[in-house]
Motif scaffolding. Structure first.
Motif, PDB file in Angstrom:
ATOM      1  N   MET A 114       0.888  -1.143  -0.023  1.00 40.19           N
ATOM      2  CA  MET A 114       0.043  -0.028  -0.077  1.00 40.19           C
ATOM      3  C   MET A 114       1.037   1.242  -0.063  1.00 40.19           C
ATOM      4  O   MET A 114       0.570   2.282  -0.605  1.00 40.19           O
ATOM      5  CB  MET A 114      -1.093  -0.147   1.208  1.00 40.19           C
ATOM      6  CG  MET A 114      -1.993   1.134   1.223  1.00 40.19           C
ATOM      7  SD  MET A 114      -3.161   1.068   2.553  1.00 40.19           S
ATOM      8  CE  MET A 114      -2.160   1.561   3.981  1.00 40.19           C
ATOM      9  N   GLU A 115       1.950   1.203   0.687  1.00 43.65           N
ATOM     10  CA  GLU A 115       2.859   2.445   0.773  1.00 43.65           C
ATOM     11  C   GLU A 115       3.628   2.741  -0.511  1.00 43.65           C
ATOM     12  O   GLU A 115       3.482   3.960  -1.085  1.00 43.65           O
ATOM     13  CB  GLU A 115       3.976   2.282   2.088  1.00 43.65           C
ATOM     14  CG  GLU A 115       3.612   2.310   3.204  1.00 43.65           C
ATOM     15  CD  GLU A 115       2.843   3.484   3.731  1.00 43.65           C
ATOM     16  OE1 GLU A 115       3.494   4.545   3.364  1.00 43.65           O
ATOM     17  OE2 GLU A 115       1.961   3.578   4.402  1.00 43.65           O
ATOM     18  N   ASN A 116       3.854   1.498  -1.504  1.00 45.36           N
ATOM     19  CA  ASN A 116       4.417   1.720  -2.709  1.00 45.36           C
ATOM     20  C   ASN A 116       3.271   2.597  -3.430  1.00 45.36           C
ATOM     21  O   ASN A 116       3.550   3.311  -4.176  1.00 45.36           O
ATOM     22  CB  ASN A 116       4.706   0.333  -3.407  1.00 45.36           C
ATOM     23  CG  ASN A 116       5.425   0.639  -4.526  1.00 45.36           C
ATOM     24  OD1 ASN A 116       6.238   1.421  -4.720  1.00 45.36           O
ATOM     25  ND2 ASN A 116       4.938  -0.204  -5.392  1.00 45.36           N
ATOM     26  N   LEU A 117       2.074   2.222  -3.321  1.00 44.05           N
ATOM     27  CA  LEU A 117       0.957   2.859  -4.138  1.00 44.05           C
ATOM     28  C   LEU A 117       0.808   4.160  -3.901  1.00 44.05           C
ATOM     29  O   LEU A 117       0.578   4.917  -4.678  1.00 44.05           O
ATOM     30  CB  LEU A 117      -0.352   2.053  -4.268  1.00 44.05           C
ATOM     31  CG  LEU A 117      -0.522   0.596  -4.795  1.00 44.05           C
ATOM     32  CD1 LEU A 117      -1.567  -0.323  -4.134  1.00 44.05           C
ATOM     33  CD2 LEU A 117      -0.320   0.747  -6.363  1.00 44.05           C
ATOM     34  N   LEU A 118       0.673   4.335  -2.585  1.00 42.47           N
ATOM     35  CA  LEU A 118       0.658   5.893  -2.071  1.00 42.47           C
ATOM     36  C   LEU A 118       1.701   6.885  -2.554  1.00 42.47           C
ATOM     37  O   LEU A 118       1.435   7.905  -2.970  1.00 42.47           O
ATOM     38  CB  LEU A 118       0.404   6.084  -0.598  1.00 42.47           C
ATOM     39  CG  LEU A 118      -0.779   5.341   0.233  1.00 42.47           C
ATOM     40  CD1 LEU A 118      -0.733   5.271   1.579  1.00 42.47           C
ATOM     41  CD2 LEU A 118      -1.861   6.178  -0.382  1.00 42.47           C
ATOM     42  N   ARG A 119       3.086   6.284  -2.616  1.00 48.14           N
ATOM     43  CA  ARG A 119       4.141   7.033  -3.265  1.00 48.14           C
ATOM     44  C   ARG A 119       3.803   7.184  -4.677  1.00 48.14           C
ATOM     45  O   ARG A 119       4.675   8.204  -5.248  1.00 48.14           O
ATOM     46  CB  ARG A 119       5.451   6.237  -2.889  1.00 48.14           C
ATOM     47  CG  ARG A 119       5.891   6.485  -1.603  1.00 48.14           C
ATOM     48  CD  ARG A 119       7.378   6.088  -1.264  1.00 48.14           C
ATOM     49  NE  ARG A 119       7.602   4.414  -1.461  1.00 48.14           N
ATOM     50  CZ  ARG A 119       7.584   3.813  -0.559  1.00 48.14           C
ATOM     51  NH1 ARG A 119       7.204   4.021   0.660  1.00 48.14           N
ATOM     52  NH2 ARG A 119       7.456   2.279  -1.019  1.00 48.14           N
ATOM     53  N   GLN A 120       3.296   6.454  -5.439  1.00 45.17           N
ATOM     54  CA  GLN A 120       2.799   6.526  -6.683  1.00 45.17           C
ATOM     55  C   GLN A 120       1.835   7.800  -7.080  1.00 45.17           C
ATOM     56  O   GLN A 120       1.758   8.150  -8.211  1.00 45.17           O
ATOM     57  CB  GLN A 120       2.590   5.338  -7.490  1.00 45.17           C
ATOM     58  CG  GLN A 120       3.703   4.286  -7.605  1.00 45.17           C
ATOM     59  CD  GLN A 120       3.078   3.082  -8.094  1.00 45.17           C
ATOM     60  OE1 GLN A 120       2.172   3.014  -9.165  1.00 45.17           O
ATOM     61  NE2 GLN A 120       3.256   1.750  -7.468  1.00 45.17           N
ATOM     62  N   ILE A 121       1.366   8.097  -6.252  1.00 41.17           N
ATOM     63  CA  ILE A 121       0.297   9.119  -6.493  1.00 41.17           C
ATOM     64  C   ILE A 121       0.750  10.431  -6.654  1.00 41.17           C
ATOM     65  O   ILE A 121       1.781  11.129  -5.943  1.00 41.17           O
ATOM     66  CB  ILE A 121      -0.743   9.510  -5.221  1.00 41.17           C
ATOM     67  CG1 ILE A 121      -1.547   8.086  -4.926  1.00 41.17           C
ATOM     68  CG2 ILE A 121      -1.620  10.517  -5.530  1.00 41.17           C
ATOM     69  CD1 ILE A 121      -2.308   8.373  -3.780  1.00 41.17           C
ATOM     70  N   PRO A 122       0.610  11.211  -8.051  1.00 46.76           N
ATOM     71  CA  PRO A 122       1.337  12.391  -8.353  1.00 46.76           C
ATOM     72  C   PRO A 122       0.826  13.439  -7.383  1.00 46.76           C
ATOM     73  O   PRO A 122      -0.122  13.520  -6.774  1.00 46.76           O
ATOM     74  CB  PRO A 122       0.979  12.770  -9.699  1.00 46.76           C
ATOM     75  CG  PRO A 122      -0.262  11.987  -9.836  1.00 46.76           C
ATOM     76  CD  PRO A 122      -0.246  10.878  -8.802  1.00 46.76           C
TER      77      PRO A 122
END
Length: 454
Positions: free
Chosen positions: A1-9
């Motif tokens: 989930m942390e990885n996905l959150l970091r991908q948010i522009p």
């Protein structure tokens, strides 16, 4: 989930894109930021709930497209232009009467700077904001004076408060109409402080009913024109001239609420039962009220015309200041009345629409559909109505474009409503129609374009 959150522009990164800059230019920085933050927060919530296709939703291009869609949807909640393909010329939900070009020019002329709204240029001192309009209406209708307020419900309310508060107002039971939006004559009368004295039955009222109702606490006799419905068959009414004679024999004012308020005869269009304001005045009404944005073809306002002795009382009422119109409405009304003075009725859009023949409308339909697959559209003759609480039983010949699609009619209607310039059509027996009766010539290219997308 942390990885996905970091991908948010980030918001700043989206603002710096070419698309982001375009959206800021179109919708404004603050609105872009608001929608952008809301959308990115929604993405975070979806990630936390483990819902949605995150890889697709995290792409900058897809995010910006969704933000653009939300921005456009939000913008449409504000007042915006639509194309009226309902066939209803005076569509209350679509703003009723479109204004004449001269009225629009006058609004621009008056609003760009200062005006003599309440300044008498001849005397160099404070003047009346309706002096010019009063002179126009005197010429057109033969009345002494006028009062202009923000709509006809306000006109009726003000007349009753000024002339009959605490007194009985005699009115036929068959005329206790609902004006629209749940505004009803009995409720308006109650708010005015007047006492409703209904006479007769729903379908029949006689002179003797009025005569018996008159007493020492009677303040006026009132006639309300049933402009938004008709009672036919076994009916009886007392004509306005007879009511005038009765009222004046008893030193009472006769108030006539015409509602739709046409200034000219509509017999040219086959309408023989719509009373004009001039007829009401000639038959003895002391006060007549009517709308400005119905059959008059002007801006939204309520017009009160009649005898000076009553108009003077109305003008002095404390509520007058709360209900009066601004310079934009008054300038548009004056410009519209000027067209009546010149008998240039064709310059008033509603009369231009009424004048359209089936042949003209067919030509318009053929022009719109000339490059469209004939299997996608069908041109048909049909009937429509004036609308706006006017001429409820009078059908007008029209031409419609039926949109042929596998989609249900309600989905087609929604698709047309969601266009950049919303197109409002009508559904009849499960079919979606674009009625051309009230379409402006300059709107034809846009209709050609959107139909090519079906």
């Amino acid at each position: 989930m942390e990885n996905l959150l970091r991908q948010i522009p980030s918001v700043s990164k989206l603002m710096e894109t070419t698309k982001g800059k375009e959206l800021i230019q179109t919708f404004g920085r603050q609105e872009f930021l608001r929608i952008c933050r809301e959308h990115l927060e929604k993405i975070r919530e979806d990630i936390a709930k483990n819902s949605g296709d995150f890889r697709e939703s995290l792409e900058e291009e897809k995010i910006l497209l969704k933000i653009e869609k939300k921005l456009k949807l939000t913008a449409k909640k504000s007042l915006t232009k639509v194309i009226n393909c309902t066939g209803t010329i005076l569509h209350t939900n679509l703003g009723r009467a479109p204004l004449a070009e001269r009225a629009l020019e006058k609004i621009l002329e008056v609003s760009k700077g200062y005006s003599n709204l309440e300044f008498d240029l001849a005397r160099g001192e404070r003047g009346s904001r309706t002096l010019g309009i009063s002179e126009q209406l005197a010429q057109l209708l033969g009345v002494d004076d006028c009062v202009i307020v923000n709509n006809n419900a306000a006109a009726v309310l003000l007349v009753l408060m000024a002339l009959t508060k605490g007194k009985e107002v005699i009115i036929s039971r068959g005329q206790l109409v609902e004006i629209g939006g749940s505004f009803r004559i009995p409720e308006i009368m109650e708010q005015s402080g007047s006492i409703l004295k209904e006479v007769g039955t729903t379908n029949k009222v006689h002179l003797k009913d009025y005569q018996r109702a008159i007493n020492e606490n009677t303040g006026a006799i009132m006639r309300v024109h049933t402009s938004n419905y008709r009672i036919v068959g076994f009916t009886q009414e007392v004509d306005l001239q007879t009511l005038s004679k009765l009222a004046h024999e008893n030193n009472l004012p006769l108030i006539d609420d015409l509602g739709s308020g046409t200034l000219i005869s509509l017999t040219k269009w086959g309408v023989y039962d719509e009373p004009t304001v001039t007829e009401s005045i000639k038959m003895g009404a002391d006060i007549v009220t009517f709308s400005g944005d119905k059959l008059l073809g002007g801006p939204q306002c309520g017009v009160i015309v009649g005898k000076k002795e009553y108009i003077d009382i109305i003008k002095k009422h404390p509520l007058m200041r709360a209900l009066r119109c601004d310079k934009l409405v008054l300038s548009a009304l004056a410009a519209t009345l000027e067209l009546y003075q010149r008998e240039e009725y064709g310059e008033i859009p509603i009369y231009n629409f009424l004048n359209r023949s089936v042949a003209e409308l067919k030509e318009m339909a053929e022009e719109i559909t000339q490059n469209i697959d004939s299997q996608k559209v069908t041109i048909k003759e049909d009937f429509c109505y004036v609308g706006g609480g006017a001429l409820p039983t009078h059908q007008l010949p029209t031409v419609v474009i039926k949109v042929n699609s596998q989609k249900p009619a309600h989905e087609l209607a929604k698709w047309f409503r969601n266009l950049e310039i919303p197109v409002i059509g009508r559904i009849h027996k499960g079919e979606f129609y674009l009625d051309l009766k009230a379409v402006f010539p300059e709107e034809i290219p846009y209709l050609q374009h959107v139909l090519s997308k079906i």
